[in-house]
Design a protein around this motif. Structure first.
Motif, PDB file in Angstrom:
ATOM      1  N   HIS A   3       0.840  -1.189   0.000  1.00 24.42           N
ATOM      2  CA  HIS A   3       0.000   0.000   0.000  1.00 24.42           C
ATOM      3  C   HIS A   3       0.872   1.236   0.000  1.00 24.42           C
ATOM      4  N   VAL A   5      -0.255   5.220   0.364  1.00 20.35           N
ATOM      5  CA  VAL A   5      -1.427   6.063   0.581  1.00 20.35           C
ATOM      6  C   VAL A   5      -1.001   7.510   0.765  1.00 20.35           C
ATOM      7  N   TYR A  95       1.117  11.967  -6.980  1.00 17.04           N
ATOM      8  CA  TYR A  95       1.222  10.523  -6.771  1.00 17.04           C
ATOM      9  C   TYR A  95       2.545  10.167  -6.104  1.00 17.04           C
ATOM     10  N   TRP A 110       2.746   2.281  -7.011  1.00 13.68           N
ATOM     11  CA  TRP A 110       2.130   3.603  -7.107  1.00 13.68           C
ATOM     12  C   TRP A 110       1.015   3.750  -6.082  1.00 13.68           C
ATOM     13  N   GLY A 111       0.852   4.965  -5.590  1.00 15.70           N
ATOM     14  CA  GLY A 111      -0.319   5.297  -4.814  1.00 15.70           C
ATOM     15  C   GLY A 111      -1.436   5.753  -5.729  1.00 15.70           C
ATOM     16  N   LYS A 112      -2.599   6.058  -5.128  1.00 12.67           N
ATOM     17  CA  LYS A 112      -3.745   6.471  -5.926  1.00 12.67           C
ATOM     18  C   LYS A 112      -3.846   7.977  -6.117  1.00 12.67           C
ATOM     19  N   THR A 114      -3.323  12.238  -4.514  1.00 11.24           N
ATOM     20  CA  THR A 114      -4.044  13.219  -3.714  1.00 11.24           C
ATOM     21  C   THR A 114      -4.084  14.523  -4.500  1.00 11.24           C
TER      22      THR A 114
END
Length: 120
Positions: A3, A5, A95, A110-112, A114
């Protein structure tokens, strides 16, 4: 399970500051080069800053030099991006990226993202 985040995005006025965080889990954080990318509306994703302290280097895209600072806390498995003197053109989804080094070369996460919106 891996994860990444991101957090800390939001709406800020030009000239303001934000601090983004990227919390990592599920992999050996200290063995990865960590980066921030961003993607503005209608544009391709671009690299913003890289913390490859494993290899002894930190780099920034010219557009953010002197305004943004990337850092990491390996004890907390967290990466940060301090963004000062924000401009309208900094508006983008930011990201978090992790790239394996050494024995972990080839692993990329990769993160999703912000969203950062700079507007008056």
């Amino acid at each position: 399970q891996v994860h990444l985040v991101e957090s800390g995005g939001g709406l800020v006025q030009p000239g303001g500051s934000l601090r983004l965080s990227c919390a990592a889990s599920g992999f050996t954080f200290s063995s990865y080069a960590m980066s921030w990318y961003r993607q503005a509306p209608g544009k391709e994703r671009e690299l913003v800053a890289v913390d490859n302290s494993i290899g002894g280097s930190i780099n920034y895209v010219d557009a953010v030099k002197g305004r943004f600072t990337i850092s990491r806390d390996n004890a907390k498995n967290t990466m940060y991006l301090q963004m000062n003197s924000l401009k309208v053109e900094d508006t983008a989804v930011y990201y978090c990226n992790a790239k394996g080094m050494g024995r972990y070369v080839g692993m990329i996460y990769w993160g999703k993202g912000t969203l950062v919106t700079v507007s008056s």
